[in-house]
Enzyme design. Structure first.
Site, PDB file in Angstrom:
ATOM      1  N   ARG A 139       4.170   2.709  -5.489  1.00  0.00           N
ATOM      2  CA  ARG A 139       4.725   3.035  -4.182  1.00  0.00           C
ATOM      3  C   ARG A 139       6.172   2.552  -4.118  1.00  0.00           C
ATOM      4  O   ARG A 139       6.443   1.364  -4.309  1.00  0.00           O
ATOM      5  CB  ARG A 139       3.897   2.364  -3.092  1.00  0.00           C
ATOM      6  CG  ARG A 139       4.070   3.032  -1.736  1.00  0.00           C
ATOM      7  CD  ARG A 139       2.909   2.656  -0.859  1.00  0.00           C
ATOM      8  NE  ARG A 139       3.102   1.323  -0.325  1.00  0.00           N
ATOM      9  CZ  ARG A 139       3.083   1.037   0.960  1.00  0.00           C
ATOM     10  NH1 ARG A 139       2.859   1.984   1.846  1.00  0.00           N
ATOM     11  NH2 ARG A 139       3.261  -0.179   1.380  1.00  0.00           N
ATOM     12  N   THR A 153      11.032   4.032   0.234  1.00  0.00           N
ATOM     13  CA  THR A 153      10.537   5.260   0.876  1.00  0.00           C
ATOM     14  C   THR A 153       9.031   5.205   1.154  1.00  0.00           C
ATOM     15  O   THR A 153       8.512   6.014   1.922  1.00  0.00           O
ATOM     16  CB  THR A 153      10.783   6.483  -0.036  1.00  0.00           C
ATOM     17  OG1 THR A 153      10.021   6.299  -1.234  1.00  0.00           O
ATOM     18  CG2 THR A 153      12.261   6.625  -0.391  1.00  0.00           C
ATOM     19  N   ASP A 171      -8.520  -5.125  -8.149  1.00  0.00           N
ATOM     20  CA  ASP A 171      -8.758  -6.556  -8.361  1.00  0.00           C
ATOM     21  C   ASP A 171     -10.236  -6.846  -8.542  1.00  0.00           C
ATOM     22  O   ASP A 171     -10.627  -7.672  -9.371  1.00  0.00           O
ATOM     23  CB  ASP A 171      -8.218  -7.359  -7.177  1.00  0.00           C
ATOM     24  CG  ASP A 171      -6.706  -7.493  -7.223  1.00  0.00           C
ATOM     25  OD1 ASP A 171      -6.122  -7.330  -8.315  1.00  0.00           O
ATOM     26  OD2 ASP A 171      -6.100  -7.754  -6.160  1.00  0.00           O
TER      27      ASP A 171
END
Ligand code: URA
Length: 218
Positions: free
Chosen positions: A113, A117, A212
């Site tokens: 990501r 933006t 995780d």
């Protein structure tokens, strides 16, 4: 395997309501479930998802010999599947699907990501050469904002794929809306639709960070 169809959030949504899927998902959600148990359950649930996802694969009769006589017997027709894992957590789902369909090809899409933006940016892509000729199942355990899934499907369309499905363990209504608007033709399979995203884009009540929990990184 019983399923619900809920067109309100997504035009082509299937929720796997089978008791075994729901029971295993509940154990996965529990805080105290260990990494090893979580990974094993993800694999089992993914195998069951693959069973549903492949329910309508075309079959053709082929000539075989049993020990007693020749017969025409049903077999899957044409090129088979390609599972595309959205890194990294998608790998935990791909593993279970491959248990059921070991001949499937596997592709990987890596997206991060952009901190400014907030849009997904591709950092890795590896697809089988004939991916466009296959039924493609894109997998990511969590459909949260829907932006990564939509970007992965965009990329696969650019690679020529026309027959795609998306599979996740949990979906947020927000992600279903984004995906339904961007790719209304792509059928979505999930084990549950949760309440909403929180301010950190985690699915609530959810199961935490799927990567995780699968890989024991926290
Ligand atoms: N990704 C995760 O691993 N968990 C969430 O709740 C949302 C996105």
């Amino acid at each position: 395997m019983a399923m619900d169809r809920d067109g309100a959030m997504h035009p082509r949504l299937t929720v796997l309501t089978h008791p075994l899927v729901q029971h295993k998902l509940t154990i996965m959600r529990r805080r105290e479930t260990s990494t090893g148990e979580f990974r094993a359950l993800a694999r089992e649930v993914s195998l069951l998802m693959a069973y549903e996802l492949t329910r309508d694969l075309p079959i053709q009769n082929v000539p075989i010999d049993t020990p007693l006589e020749p017969m025409m017997a049903p077999a899957i027709a044409g090129k088979k599947l390609c599972i595309v894992s959205i890194l990294r957590a998608g790998d935990g789902i791909a593993a279970g699907m491959l248990d059921l369909v070991p001949s499937a090809r596997v592709g990987h899409v890596g997206l991060y990501r952009d901190p400014v933006t907030h849009r997904p940016v591709e950092y890795y892509l590896k697809l089988p050469e004939d991916v466009a000729e296959r039924l493609v199942i894109v997998v990511d355990p969590m459909l949260a904002t829907g932006h990564s899934a939509a970007a992965a499907l965009d990329r696969l369309r650019r690679a020529g794929c026309t027959n795609m499905r998306f599979a996740c363990l949990l979906a947020a209504p927000e992600g279903l809306k984004v995906l339904g608007e961007a790719h209304p033709d792509v059928e979505v399979f999930t084990c549950a639709v949760d309440r909403a995203l929180d301010e950190h884009a985690y699915i609530r009540p959810g199961l935490g960070d799927a990567g995780d929990r699968l890989f024991g990184t926290k």
